[in-house]
Design a protein around this motif. Structure first.
Motif, mmCIF file in Angstrom:
data_model
loop_
_atom_site.group_PDB
_atom_site.id
_atom_site.type_symbol
_atom_site.label_atom_id
_atom_site.label_comp_id
_atom_site.label_asym_id
_atom_site.label_seq_id
_atom_site.Cartn_x
_atom_site.Cartn_y
_atom_site.Cartn_z
ATOM 1 N N ASP A 47 -39.540 45.925 -18.309
ATOM 2 C CA ASP A 47 -38.806 44.718 -18.669
ATOM 3 C C ASP A 47 -38.906 43.737 -17.507
ATOM 4 O O ASP A 47 -38.372 43.984 -16.423
ATOM 5 N N ASN A 89 -36.580 46.774 -14.955
ATOM 6 C CA ASN A 89 -36.375 48.174 -15.316
ATOM 7 C C ASN A 89 -37.462 48.678 -16.260
ATOM 8 O O ASN A 89 -38.047 47.907 -17.025
ATOM 9 N N LYS A 90 -37.709 49.988 -16.218
ATOM 10 C CA LYS A 90 -38.527 50.625 -17.237
ATOM 11 C C LYS A 90 -37.700 50.759 -18.512
ATOM 12 O O LYS A 90 -36.514 51.096 -18.460
ATOM 13 N N ILE A 91 -38.343 50.513 -19.665
ATOM 14 C CA ILE A 91 -37.612 50.535 -20.927
ATOM 15 C C ILE A 91 -37.647 51.914 -21.566
ATOM 16 O O ILE A 91 -36.610 52.487 -21.911
ATOM 17 N N ASN A 92 -38.838 52.478 -21.739
ATOM 18 C CA ASN A 92 -38.973 53.693 -22.564
ATOM 19 C C ASN A 92 -38.910 54.963 -21.720
ATOM 20 O O ASN A 92 -39.789 55.817 -21.763
ATOM 21 N N GLY A 124 -34.274 55.804 -22.908
ATOM 22 C CA GLY A 124 -34.300 54.353 -23.005
ATOM 23 C C GLY A 124 -34.701 53.928 -24.401
ATOM 24 O O GLY A 124 -34.679 54.717 -25.350
ATOM 25 N N GLY A 175 -39.118 49.788 -26.774
ATOM 26 C CA GLY A 175 -39.798 48.667 -26.138
ATOM 27 C C GLY A 175 -40.672 47.900 -27.104
ATOM 28 O O GLY A 175 -41.681 48.411 -27.567
ATOM 29 N N SER A 217 -36.902 41.307 -22.069
ATOM 30 C CA SER A 217 -35.725 41.674 -22.849
ATOM 31 C C SER A 217 -34.456 41.337 -22.083
ATOM 32 O O SER A 217 -33.702 40.468 -22.477
ATOM 33 N N GLN A 264 -31.483 48.657 -22.964
ATOM 34 C CA GLN A 264 -31.766 49.455 -24.159
ATOM 35 C C GLN A 264 -31.554 50.943 -23.873
ATOM 36 O O GLN A 264 -31.820 51.424 -22.772
ATOM 37 N N GLU A 287 -31.570 48.656 -29.288
ATOM 38 C CA GLU A 287 -32.959 48.206 -29.176
ATOM 39 C C GLU A 287 -33.008 46.683 -29.234
ATOM 40 O O GLU A 287 -32.292 46.057 -30.022
#
Length: 753
Positions: A213, A218-221, A254, A257, A280, A284, A322
């Motif tokens: 993101d 941040n990492k989403i998934n 998470g 994405g 985003s 999430q 989401e």
């Protein structure tokens, strides 16, 4: 590989299978090629079952690096799996031969049902979490309404976990891959005397994710999930056994994405970023908790009569947030809060007679749940300077909530018999099965915003007077509807010799009706959608050949389906906020063919694969927003790629026995593009075609030890594509990016007997 070369390879395999029938007369397949399935609720060879079924055992799942149900994609003909957009990456959504589920609420049901240890899982949320210590996966294609019940007009995905044995044994497995991914599995099997054995298995899976993101960095998934399973087999006598399975699984993951598509709002900004960076700013998450108990009790009443009972209870808690639009704008984040529990009871009586085998039974299922679909963003009236750090959308004053509680109840009785007709023609037999289904759906709609009810009611029971908004105090609309339908199957099969089976089958499948929860009036909410039905004809051949001391297996199925009252989740383009409605979309014709092959010219080389062709088109599709408009009949049929192909080669390496056993394999997969939407036929509503190459190698019994190593590279050429397209409006469209190249190593230590 060019398309023409692939087609030539596939057709060459077909010609070869038809050219060598005489060689197979006096030979049978080696025991190592025997695949046992339970597609007819009893154990039998895959080659003896008169229907299209594909099965993968423990070793095949490991070689294909199938670590969850989503990664079954590419291993089975005509199976399309995508993550449920807006429902978290742990939610697999299935399509088989073009039949699929769109609305994931408890007011509608799937066309392809997931079964785990003989128990249906109607809400696949979290279905990926408990995928460990698996014995087999079977994919049954075509209607399965007699023995697997309603909501299987497309087919069924049947997962069976490992059962306890009378040996002390177990394993510990650790997988390390890129993107900070680790997967730890362990199992131990403990015999406790002659009458009891227990198997305990667990899993812990983590990943840093590969989608970033750009708003908050941040990492989403991300993935953080674990599960534990205890299975006990109590068998005090030779005629009685009871297997108890207790499962618990949890995730703190998470989101999936999403990225904005070209031509969409946010698409220009996304084009300046790569495939795995999206905007985003919203935190999430996908939090899932599952607990289940299954008991399968078997009593042998005689040498030819068996009584079996399958009872199960399951609880599900889910909270998923989401950002579905992926546009960089605060347009449509969605939060799904689900609480569900179910109880099922199935009693079976199985018999073996001189004239054939039979099964009869009764089934009961009850499900209760609470489902909230919260949304915020521009469509809900939020401003452009909102705080994007909230974990729950009800913290926004502008949120709306599509909220319903439901109780779904189903009853059924069924019977199926196989009749030997050797007196007419040696090797001829027939199967006849029938099931009567009764379903009741009860719901209470409670759609609301923070300050008002989101629908109007006919409070005076007079349709001539306007409906009024009841306010939050009266914001509840009770609904109920009963459905019933017989389902059946008839087949004629001819066992030409020990290695060749021909069959002709006709089946009638049924998916129960329901309600949509997104209308804004009592009239609209009370308008239920009808059950959908499928009548199919399937012609098949299953054959093992042995030309010049080699081994060749070819399984071919040709099918035709008459599909009526199709349930489709349709986007209403005429209103804002955007609403969707589930409606019956007329009829369709689906025809196609599936070919699976396995060729082993030597003991050290194996070539396998499949080709699936599907031609699906509407015969009539009435626009629910304009009943006089039938132009959608010309729309492409959604979620039905025309060609799906796979080819794999595996070579055993010439290493000394003291070193171990080693092999290396390469697999290729192709899927044609397909329409992902039922109402719009724009360029960005098409799921693009893609090709994948995976490589893996095994080194088992390393230097004579109990250690096994597996190396894998998935998506070796790092192809980028999208999945799970979502069309929010004609100008707001998004998709989930594909998984990039992943590689890693798995080390497994086996102990005990």
């Amino acid at each position: 590989m060019k398309m023409g070369a692939k087609r030539a390879l596939l057709w060459a395999s077909t010609v070869l299978s038809l050219a060598v029938p005489a060689v197979a007369e006096a030979q049978t397949a080696a025991n190592s090629d025997e695949v046992i399935v339970t597609a007819r609720r009893r154990e039998e060879s895959q080659q003896d079952v008169p229907l299209a079924v594909s099965a993968l055992n423990t070793d095949q799942l490991a070689r294909a690096n199938v670590t969850d149900i989503n990664s079954l994609q590419g291993t089975v003909p005509n199976l399309v799996i995508s993550p449920g957009q807006g429902s978290g990456g742990s939610t697999p959504v299935f399509a088989i031969r073009g039949l699929s589920q769109q609305d994931l609420t408890h007011l509608s049901d799937p066309s392809v049902s997931l079964y785990i240890n003989d128990v249906v899982i109607p809400r696949p949320i979290g279905g990926n979490i408990g995928f460990f210590d698996v014995a087999s996966v079977q994919v049954l294609r075509g209607p399965q309404g007699t023995l697997f019940g309603r909501n299987t007009p497309g087919g069924a995905v049947v997962v069976t976990t490992q059962m306890p044995t009378q040996r002390f044994e177990g394993y510990v497995s650790e997988t390390v891959a890129n993107f900070g991914s680790t997967n730890t599995e362990a199992a131990i099997n403990i015999p406790m005397g002659d009458a009891l054995s227990v198997r305990v298995a667990g899993m812990k899976r983590d990943s840093d994710g590969y989608i970033t993101d750009v708003v908050n960095g941040n990492k989403i998934n991300t993935i953080d999930e674990g599960a534990l399973r205890v299975t006990a087999d109590f068998h005090p006598t030779n005629t009685f056994s009871s297997v108890l399975i207790v499962d618990s699984a949890t995730s703190d993951n998470g989101g999936t994405g999403s990225i904005a598509l070209p031509g969409s709002s946010g698409g220009a900004a996304q084009a300046l970023r790569d495939h795995y960076h999206t905007a985003s700013g919203i935190p999430q998450h996908s939090d899932v908790d599952i607990f289940s108990i299954t008991d399968r009790t078997t009593l042998n009443l005689s040498d030819h009569l068996t009584l079996r009972n399958i009872a199960a209870y399951r609880e599900l808690q889910n909270n998923t947030l989401e950002d579905t639009d992926g546009s960089g704008n605060f347009i449509l984040p969605i939060q799904r809060i689900t609480s569900q529990n179910q109880f099922s009871e199935e009693l079976q009586l199985l018999g073996e007679q001189s004239w054939g085998d039979w099964i009869a039974g009764a089934y009961y299922f009850k499900e209760s749940g609470d489902d909230q679909g919260l949304s915020a963003g521009a469509f809900a009236g939020c401003g452009g300077s909102e705080n994007l750090t909230y974990q729950n959308l009800n913290q926004y004053s502008c949120y709306s909530n599509t909220w319903s509680t439901a109780r779904n109840t189903s009853y059924a009785v069924f019977a199926q018999a196989d009749f030997k007709l050797d007196s007419l023609i040696q090797g001829l037999s027939a199967t006849v099965g029938v099931r009567q289904n009764w379903d009741q759906r009860e719901a209470v709609i409670k759609n609301r915003t923070a300050t008002a009810c989101r629908f109007t009611l006919d409070t005076d029971n007079n349709p001539a007077t306007p409906e009024v908004n009841p306010g939050l105090a009266g914001c509840a609309l009770p609904l109920s509807k009963d459905f019933d339908e017989p389902t059946y199957n008839i087949s004629l099969q001819y066992q030409a010799n020990d290695d060749v089976l021909f069959y002709l089958a006709h089946r009638h499948g049924y998916r129960t009706g329901g309600f949509g929860a997104r209308a804004s009036t009592q009239v609209g909410l009370s308008r239920n959608f009808l059950p959908e039905t499928v009548n199919d004809i399937e012609l098949g051949m299953k054959a093992d050949w042995h030309p010049a001391n080699t081994f060749l297996r070819t399984n071919l199925a040709v099918f035709y389906e008459d599909y009526t009252d199709i349930q489709r989740l349709l986007t209403d383009p005429t209103t804002l906020p955007v609403t969707t409605v589930t409606a019956n979309a007329g009829g369709a014709k689906i025809k196609g063919a599936e070919l699976e092959w396995l060729f082993r010219p030597t003991s050290w080389f194996e070539f396998s694969g499949f080709w699936a062709y599907t031609d699906a088109s509407f015969t009539d599709f009435q626009n629910p927003f304009n009943p006089a408009d039938h132009s959608l009949s010309n729309a492409p049929f959604a979620r039905a790629p025309k060609n799906i192909e796979s080819a794999s080669a595996r070579v055993d390496l010439p290493v000394p026995a003291s070193v171990g056993d080693a092999n290396i394999g390469v697999s290729y997969f192709h899927q044609d593009r397909y329409s992902a939407n039922d109402t719009f036929n724009a360029a960005y509503s098409w799921q693009e075609a893609y090709d994948l190459v995976n490589v893996n190698g095994e080194w088992n019994h390393v230097f004579g030890s109990n250690v096994d190593l597996l190396f894998f590279v998935n998506n070796a050429f790092d192809n980028t594509y999208t999945t799970a397209l979502l069309q929010i409006t004609p100008t707001v469209n998004s998709a989930i990016p594909s998984e990039p190249r992943t590689y890693g190593v798995r080390l497994r230590y086996n102990f005990g007997q």
